[in-house]
Design a protein around this motif. Structure first.
Motif, PDB file in Angstrom:
ATOM      1  N   PRO A   1      50.822  43.209  34.922  1.00 35.20           N
ATOM      2  CA  PRO A   1      49.379  43.412  35.092  1.00 35.20           C
ATOM      3  C   PRO A   1      48.609  42.169  34.667  1.00 35.20           C
ATOM      4  CG  PRO A   1      50.179  44.600  33.164  1.00 35.20           C
ATOM      5  CD  PRO A   1      51.394  44.068  33.866  1.00 35.20           C
ATOM      6  N   GLY A   2      47.420  42.016  35.193  1.00 32.07           N
ATOM      7  CA  GLY A   2      46.606  40.855  34.857  1.00 32.07           C
ATOM      8  C   GLY A   2      46.933  39.623  35.673  1.00 32.07           C
ATOM      9  N   SER A   3      47.724  39.799  36.742  1.00 31.84           N
ATOM     10  CA  SER A   3      48.101  38.638  37.564  1.00 31.84           C
ATOM     11  C   SER A   3      46.883  37.979  38.205  1.00 31.84           C
ATOM     12  CB  SER A   3      49.084  39.064  38.662  1.00 31.84           C
ATOM     13  OG  SER A   3      50.271  39.564  38.100  1.00 31.84           O
ATOM     14  N   ASP A   4      45.896  38.787  38.590  1.00 36.91           N
ATOM     15  CA  ASP A   4      44.705  38.237  39.251  1.00 36.91           C
ATOM     16  C   ASP A   4      43.941  37.276  38.341  1.00 36.91           C
ATOM     17  OD1 ASP A   4      44.960  39.396  41.755  1.00 36.91           O
ATOM     18  OD2 ASP A   4      43.862  41.204  41.196  1.00 36.91           O
ATOM     19  N   ILE A   5      43.678  37.693  37.118  1.00 34.78           N
ATOM     20  CA  ILE A   5      42.881  36.834  36.235  1.00 34.78           C
ATOM     21  C   ILE A   5      43.671  35.606  35.798  1.00 34.78           C
ATOM     22  CG2 ILE A   5      43.451  38.031  34.068  1.00 34.78           C
ATOM     23  CD1 ILE A   5      40.081  36.438  35.143  1.00 34.78           C
ATOM     24  N   LYS A   6      44.972  35.714  35.683  1.00 34.59           N
ATOM     25  CA  LYS A   6      45.788  34.526  35.366  1.00 34.59           C
ATOM     26  C   LYS A   6      45.631  33.467  36.445  1.00 34.59           C
ATOM     27  CE  LYS A   6      49.492  36.333  32.453  1.00 34.59           C
ATOM     28  NZ  LYS A   6      50.955  36.415  32.285  1.00 34.59           N
ATOM     29  N   GLN A   7      45.486  33.943  37.670  1.00 29.88           N
ATOM     30  CA  GLN A   7      45.310  33.042  38.806  1.00 29.88           C
ATOM     31  C   GLN A   7      43.878  32.534  38.898  1.00 29.88           C
ATOM     32  OE1 GLN A   7      45.863  35.198  42.434  1.00 29.88           O
ATOM     33  NE2 GLN A   7      45.137  33.518  43.711  1.00 29.88           N
ATOM     34  N   GLY A   8      42.944  33.314  38.339  1.00 25.56           N
ATOM     35  CA  GLY A   8      41.534  32.942  38.429  1.00 25.56           C
ATOM     36  C   GLY A   8      40.750  33.797  39.388  1.00 25.56           C
TER      37      GLY A   8
END
Length: 324
Positions: free
Chosen positions: A227-234
């Motif tokens: 989870p949180g892959s989107d924010i890690k990418q920006g």
């Protein structure tokens, strides 16, 4: 009606689509064959082919003709996932190693390009120029959507409208034309194909919003990736934009986003996720998703009350509440 009941009833058609997908990506080049099959065998819900099959039942249903729409649309979706994984530096998808992770970015990009080309090869078997015009325009819009997503990485001042336009291009259009082209391939009227397009568009918007919610609230087991892959990418998604509108959360979220950006996503994002999960923004995003589902169902008003219509409504409701 459960989703699996619908899939079970369409078992023969879906099995044929699977065989056609495998046949269509065959290559005498060993590495392309291996990478393409790896992607195909990773599975997926095959939502787009199912929408094509159901939409085509409002006209003259002919599986041999309709599969020439269903297969290319799924191939285009698969190709976009390979490219997405390169952009995202994703190591897993659906619990399996991505092509870029098992091989490398170059191999992944060429695999995606190959699958795109194969999709176009299949659809050329249909002589209707309108089908080709709709499909090519959608691919152009998808590409713009992907570029816009990169452009807005870590842009916390973007508007909700900007986000919605981006997911329209990135996700909703392909689902919309799955319904529209299924109708056109079965020679329905223009009005019926337009209604089905509107249904698919609204379902597609809800699908992506739900996806973005799950990335923030789901578990690795549910998602098949951390989870949180989107924010890690920006990638600043709808729940985050809504949370940034809350005065008591804004500064803490901005601080977390800056911290994640400074290390290029290579950090623990649990503090950020906990802020989001503890707020009302997830429910607000879910409410917006639900409104799209209701608009999708309303778009079917006036269509014949055949089983396909009931199945479309059931799938829409599943998409609006799915947890994986």
């Amino acid at each position: 009606m459960k989703l699996m009941d619908i899939y079970a009833r369409m078992k023969r058609e879906i099995a044929q689509i699977e065989r056609e997908l495998e046949d269509s990506i065959y290559s005498e080049q060993p590495l392309l064959k291996e990478t393409s099959l790896h992607l195909l065998k990773a599975g997926g819900k095959r939502i787009r082919p199912v929408f094509v099959l159901l939409a085509s039942q409002f006209g003259t249903y002919d599986l041999d003709r309709v599969k020439k729409i269903a297969v290319p649309l799924e191939l285009i979706h698969m190709a976009s996932l390979v490219h997405d994984d390169v952009i995202d530096d994703a190591n897993t998808r659906r619990g399996q190693l991505t092509v870029r992770s098992k091989w490398d970015n170059r191999i992944a990009m060429y695999t995606g390009d190959y699958i795109f080309a194969k999709a176009l090869t299949v659809v050329t078997q249909l002589p209707n120029p309108r089908i080709h015009q709709i499909l090519s325009k959608a691919i152009v819009e998808m590409s713009i959507g992907e570029m816009e997503q990169i452009r807005y990485f870590f842009q916390t001042e973007q508007s909700v409208r900007t986000y919605l336009l981006r997911i329209r291009r990135k996700t909703a259009l392909l689902i919309a034309i799955s319904c529209q082209l299924g109708a056109i391939a079965s020679e329905t009227s223009y009005e019926v194909s337009l209604q089905l397009y509107k249904f698919g568009y609204n379902v597609g918007m809800a699908f992506q919003i739900r996806d973005d919610i799950l990335d923030l609230t789901g578990t690795e087991k549910q998602l098949g990736k951390p989870p949180g892959s989107d924010i890690k990418q920006g990638n600043i998604t709808l729940p985050i934009l809504l949370a940034l509108q809350q005065p008591d959360l804004k500064e803490r979220l901005l601080s977390e986003i800056k911290r994640i950006q400074e290390v290029d996503g290579q950090t623990n994002v649990d503090p950020f996720l906990n802020l989001i999960r503890g707020s009302s923004c997830v429910q607000q995003a879910d409410d917006i998703s639900s409104k799209y589902i209701e608009k999708a169902i309303q778009a079917l008003d006036g269509l014949p009350n055949i089983r396909a219509k009931k199945d479309l409504i059931s799938i829409a409701r599943f998409i609006g509440s799915r947890s994986y």
